[in-house]
Design an enzyme around this catalytic site. Structure first.
Site, short mmCIF file in Angstrom:
data_model
loop_
_atom_site.label_atom_id
_atom_site.label_comp_id
_atom_site.label_asym_id
_atom_site.label_seq_id
_atom_site.Cartn_x
_atom_site.Cartn_y
_atom_site.Cartn_z
N GLN A 123 0.84 -1.19 0.00
CA GLN A 123 0.00 0.00 0.00
C GLN A 123 0.88 1.25 0.00
O GLN A 123 1.58 1.52 0.97
CB GLN A 123 -0.90 -0.01 1.24
CG GLN A 123 -1.78 1.20 1.41
CD GLN A 123 -2.50 1.20 2.75
OE1 GLN A 123 -2.23 0.36 3.60
NE2 GLN A 123 -3.39 2.13 2.94
N GLY A 124 0.85 2.02 -1.08
CA GLY A 124 1.67 3.22 -1.21
C GLY A 124 0.87 4.47 -0.93
O GLY A 124 0.47 5.19 -1.87
N SER A 126 1.29 6.56 2.61
CA SER A 126 2.04 7.50 3.45
C SER A 126 3.31 7.99 2.77
O SER A 126 3.97 7.25 2.04
CB SER A 126 2.40 6.84 4.78
OG SER A 126 1.25 6.54 5.53
N GLU A 241 -9.50 -1.78 5.59
CA GLU A 241 -8.38 -2.10 6.47
C GLU A 241 -8.82 -2.11 7.93
O GLU A 241 -8.54 -3.05 8.67
CB GLU A 241 -7.26 -1.08 6.27
CG GLU A 241 -6.08 -1.28 7.20
CD GLU A 241 -5.04 -0.18 7.07
OE1 GLU A 241 -3.89 -0.43 7.46
OE2 GLU A 241 -5.38 0.93 6.61
N GLU A 361 -4.58 9.87 16.84
CA GLU A 361 -5.12 11.24 16.79
C GLU A 361 -6.09 11.41 15.63
O GLU A 361 -7.17 12.00 15.78
CB GLU A 361 -3.97 12.25 16.68
CG GLU A 361 -3.10 12.37 17.91
CD GLU A 361 -2.12 11.22 18.06
OE1 GLU A 361 -1.52 11.10 19.14
OE2 GLU A 361 -1.96 10.44 17.11
#
Length: 378
Positions: A123-124, A126, A241, A361
């Site tokens: 998974q690209g 971040s 996810e 957060e």
């Protein structure tokens, strides 16, 4: 939700328990590469038995199980202490996204190799300056020769060093508002223009990676959805996810809590009032995690898609698992930081829980704004 299993669901659980008892692959070998290959072979065995894509539609190679049966599967795998599949990102995120947003050609091309673990997915999303604020990403894709040339960097990319395909979000319209100018691609990792550098973690493992792309080519047929609509597809990925984590996580912390109780008894600390209070609190929070997982499942059964409620169990699991492993270190005493062992590993690995899969957060903001309906923070 009626928490009583139907006859069909009970039969599924009984069948699965018997299969796991007869086919459990045994302890996972040490070492990143050996461990990955072990999980890959395990996924192939799951796939042969129809357990890889449990809730995928039958026409795409899945079992066509209900959402409740998928939850049962997640629970039973953890309860049996069986390994997870190697291609977990493909099974939990990539496949469901292709099923929901992909073309017929994409479904024919990509789904079967996900189930068989022949093609691993990563998974690209971040980037170094775009973690929690995904829409601020800087990786760019420029139209070129029936496709796109992608240049940029991704980070914390799980299993990128093993992956054939990357679920990549890149900016294709620099002039559009940041949520509007993104496109969702499936990028072939096996090209010279893509470089992968493993990141060694505090545990000594290297499951996370950096990816560097310098005009990597992606053909038009590997765009999922339409150009400029990548944010919508990315949200589907993230919702799947987090929804996929809840039930297995609830069972995992319940099992770990039982092991912690045994450790307390072994150390002769089971009458310590402060320890008993802390364990009781963990037990309460673990049960709350399980019930919130059921709440999210109820919502998904009504709408057909995972919703923002999936952010709550992920946030809870992070807090509970970190608190549980910290308490285990306290129970072990002065030896804990210097003597290698299962609890030491769990404590070190748990440091990532509040970052991976969405920071705590950000998850709090999602729950506040999209579940409770509170005003936006900004």
């Amino acid at each position: 939700m009626d928490l009583t299993l139907s006859p069909q669901e009970q039969a599924f659980r009984d069948e699965l328990r018997e299969w796991l008892e007869q086919n459990h692959p045994g302890p996972e070998p040490r070492g990143d590469e050996d461990g990955f290959n072990y999980r890959r072979e395990w996924q192939r065995k799951l796939n042969e038995a129809g357990y890889a894509g449990v809730s995928w539609p039958k026409e795409y190679g899945g079992r066509g199980a209900t959402l409740v049966e998928q939850a049962i599967f997640n629970e039973e795998i953890v309860r049996a202490k069986a390994p997870g599949p190697a291609n977990v990102l493909g099974l939990v995120m990539g496949g469901p996204v292709v099923i929901a947003h992909g073309t017929d050609e994409q479904k024919k091309r990509f789904l079967a190799p996900i189930l068989s673990a022949d093609e691993i997915w990563c998974q690209g999303f971040s980037e170094p300056d775009s973690g929690s604020d995904l829409a601020s990403l800087k990786t760019k894709a420029v139209k070129s020769d029936g496709g796109w040339k992608v240049t940029g960097q991704k980070v914390w990319t799980t299993y990128a060093h093993e992956a054939k395909w990357c679920m990549l979000v890149a900016r294709t319209d620099p002039d559009a508002p940041k949520h509007k100018g993104l496109t969702y691609f499936l990028m072939d990792m096996e090209q010279d223009e893509v470089q992968v550098r493993p990141l060694r973690q505090i545990t000594g493992e290297s499951e996370f990676n950096e990816i560097f792309m310098e005009e990597a080519y992606i053909p038009d047929e590997n765009v999922v959805g339409n150009p400029g609509e990548g944010w919508t597809v990315a949200i589907t990925t993230l919702m799947n996810e987090r929804a996929g984590l809840a039930f297995g996580s609830a069972v995992a912390v319940r099992l770990a809590l039982g092991e912690l109780m045994e450790l307390v008894r072994e150390r002769g600390l089971d009458e310590d009032p402060l320890l008993r209070q802390k364990i009781a609190q963990l037990y309460i929070e673990t049960e709350t995690l399980r019930l919130n997982a059921l709440r999210g499942l109820t919502s998904q059964m009504k709408t057909g898609m995972p919703g923002p409620e999936g952010s709550l169990p992920k946030w809870q699991w992070s807090d509970i698992n970190q608190a549980l492993t910290e308490l285990a270190m306290d129970v072990r005493g002065p030896e804990a930081p210097i003597v290698d062992g299962t609890w030491t590993y769990r404590f070190l690995r748990a440091r990532a829980n509040s970052i991976e899969g969405g920071t705590t957060e950000i998850l709090k903001n999602i729950v506040a704004e999209r579940v409770l309906g509170l005003p936006r923070l900004r």
